[in-house]
Design an enzyme around this catalytic site. Structure first.
Site, short mmCIF file in Angstrom:
data_model
loop_
_atom_site.label_atom_id
_atom_site.label_comp_id
_atom_site.label_asym_id
_atom_site.label_seq_id
_atom_site.Cartn_x
_atom_site.Cartn_y
_atom_site.Cartn_z
N GLY A 15 44.29 187.99 36.73
CA GLY A 15 44.50 186.73 36.03
C GLY A 15 43.83 186.61 34.68
O GLY A 15 43.59 185.50 34.20
N ASN A 17 45.11 187.34 31.74
CA ASN A 17 46.05 186.71 30.80
C ASN A 17 46.18 185.21 31.07
O ASN A 17 46.27 184.41 30.14
CB ASN A 17 47.41 187.40 30.86
CG ASN A 17 47.47 188.62 29.98
OD1 ASN A 17 47.46 188.50 28.76
ND2 ASN A 17 47.50 189.79 30.58
N ILE A 91 59.46 191.89 41.53
CA ILE A 91 60.78 191.94 40.89
C ILE A 91 61.57 190.73 41.38
O ILE A 91 61.60 190.44 42.59
CB ILE A 91 61.50 193.27 41.23
CG1 ILE A 91 60.75 194.41 40.55
CG2 ILE A 91 62.96 193.22 40.82
CD1 ILE A 91 61.28 195.79 40.87
N ASN A 106 57.51 186.64 30.08
CA ASN A 106 56.66 187.62 30.76
C ASN A 106 55.86 188.39 29.73
O ASN A 106 56.33 188.61 28.61
CB ASN A 106 57.57 188.60 31.53
CG ASN A 106 56.80 189.69 32.24
OD1 ASN A 106 55.82 189.41 32.95
ND2 ASN A 106 57.21 190.93 32.06
N HIS A 108 54.17 192.13 29.07
CA HIS A 108 54.30 193.50 29.58
C HIS A 108 53.44 194.43 28.74
O HIS A 108 53.46 194.36 27.50
CB HIS A 108 55.77 193.94 29.54
CG HIS A 108 55.96 195.30 30.14
ND1 HIS A 108 55.95 195.51 31.51
CD2 HIS A 108 56.12 196.51 29.55
CE1 HIS A 108 56.11 196.81 31.74
NE2 HIS A 108 56.21 197.43 30.58
N SER A 135 54.01 193.45 24.78
CA SER A 135 55.16 192.63 24.38
C SER A 135 55.21 191.38 25.23
O SER A 135 54.90 191.41 26.43
CB SER A 135 56.47 193.40 24.63
OG SER A 135 56.45 194.69 24.07
N LEU A 143 65.10 194.49 34.20
CA LEU A 143 63.65 194.57 34.37
C LEU A 143 62.95 194.90 33.05
O LEU A 143 63.23 195.94 32.44
CB LEU A 143 63.32 195.64 35.42
CG LEU A 143 61.83 195.85 35.69
CD1 LEU A 143 61.23 194.63 36.38
CD2 LEU A 143 61.59 197.11 36.51
N ASP A 144 62.07 194.01 32.61
CA ASP A 144 61.31 194.18 31.36
C ASP A 144 62.25 194.39 30.17
O ASP A 144 61.85 195.00 29.16
CB ASP A 144 60.31 195.35 31.46
CG ASP A 144 59.30 195.15 32.59
OD1 ASP A 144 58.90 194.01 32.83
OD2 ASP A 144 58.93 196.16 33.23
N GLU A 173 46.92 191.60 24.35
CA GLU A 173 47.71 190.72 25.23
C GLU A 173 47.14 189.31 25.19
O GLU A 173 47.87 188.32 25.11
CB GLU A 173 47.69 191.23 26.68
CG GLU A 173 48.39 192.55 26.88
CD GLU A 173 48.45 192.96 28.36
OE1 GLU A 173 48.64 192.10 29.22
OE2 GLU A 173 48.32 194.17 28.64
C1 GAR Z 1 48.56 192.85 32.36
O1 GAR Z 1 48.22 194.01 31.64
C2 GAR Z 1 50.04 192.55 32.23
O2 GAR Z 1 50.57 192.89 30.97
C3 GAR Z 1 50.62 193.43 33.31
O3 GAR Z 1 49.72 193.33 34.38
C4 GAR Z 1 48.41 193.07 33.87
C5 GAR Z 1 47.87 191.85 34.57
O4 GAR Z 1 46.54 191.63 34.22
N1 GAR Z 1 51.92 193.01 33.68
C6 GAR Z 1 52.88 193.83 34.08
O5 GAR Z 1 52.72 195.03 34.20
C7 GAR Z 1 54.20 193.15 34.39
N2 GAR Z 1 55.24 194.12 34.52
P1 GAR Z 1 45.90 190.17 34.36
O6 GAR Z 1 46.18 189.73 35.81
O7 GAR Z 1 44.45 190.39 34.12
O8 GAR Z 1 46.56 189.29 33.37
#
Ligand code: GAR
Length: 215
Positions: A15, A17, A91, A106, A108, A135, A143-144, A173
């Site tokens: 969590g 982000n 997904i 989202n 990524h 991104s 997907l993505d 990010e």
């Molecule tokens: C982040 O790096 C995010 O970009 C990625 O998971 C991580 C979550 O970290 N998301 C994906 O890969 C989605 N396909 P967080 O829980 O610390 O934000």
């Protein structure tokens, strides 16, 4: 003054982000944080910020359709304008995605359309790319693969590991995700009917990232 927008954030784990969004002083109301995992660390963080949390565990449902229906029901309780996927690692079915067309984004950890899916940092290192990044995009059934709102690029250093590269990308990010949500909530970014993203008042970058740098 137009009414303040409501957002719901979906997470699956750490969590960080989501926390960047909670700390960003966004021009919207964060109505709830929902996780598909009861032990997601981000749920604690959300509660500590006084945000409502809910868990819809994918393990409680026989298939993706049933899980997505339950998730949509929980999301819709909050009547959000936008659904923000912040490290949400499930997904989603086409039906779920279509329900929120133009309203779900989202983050990524790659410069899409390169490296969709998982293990993006290890795959980038394996390929020897010199520039990598992250991104934020609208979610579509691919997907993505949805239209991109904002990206950040970072250099790949010669001694990088997936961990060091991941940390460099994650830092970016945490900068671009709040920006994308801010644009959405101010009606400054939208998914147009032709499937393209438009962003108002966008500053254009004046410099080039070359990696490794020139002598
Ligand atoms: C982040 O790096 C995010 O970009 C990625 O998971 C991580 C979550 O970290 N998301 C994906 O890969 C989605 N396909 P967080 O829980 O610390 O934000």
């Amino acid at each position: 003054m137009p009414a303040q927008k409501n957002i719901v954030i979906l997470i699956s784990g750490r969590g960080s982000n989501m926390e960047a969004l909670l700390r960003a002083n966004l021009p919207c109301r964060i109505a709830a944080v929902i996780s598909n995992k009861a032990d997601a660390q981000g749920l604690e963080t959300a509660r500590a910020h006084g945000i409502d949390t809910a868990v819809v565990s994918h393990r409680d449902y026989a298939d993706r359709e049933a899980f997505d229906a339950a998730l949509a029901q929980e999301i819709d309780r909050y009547q959000p304008d936008f659904i923000i996927l912040a490290g949400f690692m499930r997904i989603l079915t086409d039906g779920f995605v279509h329900r929120y067309t133009g309203r779900m984004i989202n983050i990524h950890p790659s410069l899409l359309p390169a490296y969709t899916g998982v293990d993006t940092h290890a795959r980038a290192l394996q390929d020897g790319v010199k520039i990598h990044g992250c991104s934020v995009h609208f979610v579509t059934p691919a997907l993505d693969g949805g239209p991109i709102i904002i990206q950040a690029a970072v250099p790949v250093l010669h001694d990088d590991t997936p961990q060091t590269l991941s940390a460099r990308v994650l830092h970016e990010e945490h900068r671009i995700f709040p920006q994308a949500v801010r644009w959405l909530c101010r009606d400054q970014a939208r998914l147009d009917s032709d499937g393209r993203v438009s962003v108002d008042r966008m500053e254009q970058l004046g410099s080039t990232l070359i990696s490794p740098g020139l002598d």
